[in-house]
Motif scaffolding. Sequence first.
Motif, mmCIF file in Angstrom:
data_model
loop_
_atom_site.group_PDB
_atom_site.id
_atom_site.type_symbol
_atom_site.label_atom_id
_atom_site.label_comp_id
_atom_site.label_asym_id
_atom_site.label_seq_id
_atom_site.Cartn_x
_atom_site.Cartn_y
_atom_site.Cartn_z
ATOM 1 N N THR A 45 39.413 2.503 38.389
ATOM 2 C CA THR A 45 38.626 2.433 39.618
ATOM 3 C C THR A 45 37.290 1.745 39.364
ATOM 4 N N VAL A 46 36.560 1.483 40.443
ATOM 5 C CA VAL A 46 35.213 0.925 40.308
ATOM 6 C C VAL A 46 34.352 1.868 39.467
ATOM 7 N N VAL A 78 33.970 -5.525 46.178
ATOM 8 C CA VAL A 78 35.209 -5.942 45.523
ATOM 9 C C VAL A 78 35.847 -6.987 46.416
ATOM 10 N N SER A 82 32.352 -4.520 50.711
ATOM 11 C CA SER A 82 31.564 -3.432 50.158
ATOM 12 C C SER A 82 32.467 -2.233 49.869
ATOM 13 N N ILE A 83 32.235 -1.583 48.729
ATOM 14 C CA ILE A 83 33.044 -0.405 48.410
ATOM 15 C C ILE A 83 32.777 0.720 49.406
ATOM 16 N N LEU A 86 35.640 0.642 51.520
ATOM 17 C CA LEU A 86 36.911 0.807 50.808
ATOM 18 C C LEU A 86 37.015 2.281 50.420
ATOM 19 N N GLU A 87 37.218 2.572 49.176
ATOM 20 C CA GLU A 87 37.321 3.966 48.718
ATOM 21 C C GLU A 87 36.132 4.358 47.847
ATOM 22 N N THR A 91 37.699 3.216 44.468
ATOM 23 C CA THR A 91 38.448 2.004 44.800
ATOM 24 C C THR A 91 39.187 1.519 43.556
ATOM 25 N N VAL A 99 34.312 -8.249 41.193
ATOM 26 C CA VAL A 99 33.355 -7.197 41.541
ATOM 27 C C VAL A 99 31.965 -7.782 41.397
#
Length: 108
Positions: A45-46, A78, A82-83, A86-87, A91, A99
């Motif tokens: 993940t990020v 990503v 913008s994250i 996202l999650e 993410t 990124v």
Amino acid sequence: AVGYGNLFIASTANPRVRVRVKFLATLFQAAGVLSMDVVVGDGATVGDLLAELRRVKPRAVDLVVNGDSIRNGFVVVVNGRSIDFLEGLRTVLREGDEVAIFPSLVLA
């Protein structure tokens, strides 16, 4: 974890995925590079990426991350999204993702 110039292999897990990380604006100075490729394990993940980056670019990551959240005034995207939309730090990264990390004032 192994580093080769602007390539950092954070995971020996298989399969692995390569992502490009860009440090923009003032983060470029803190990181010492504009961009680098990072190899992480499949399903990373990020948040995992930032934890691994802290090992090789601690000054840049510490400016951006506060515990388990992104500090106010910074944006992580990503593939241009913008994250936040996202999650968040959960993410999941995929092969070839880009990124970018930068101060939010760059958006103005």
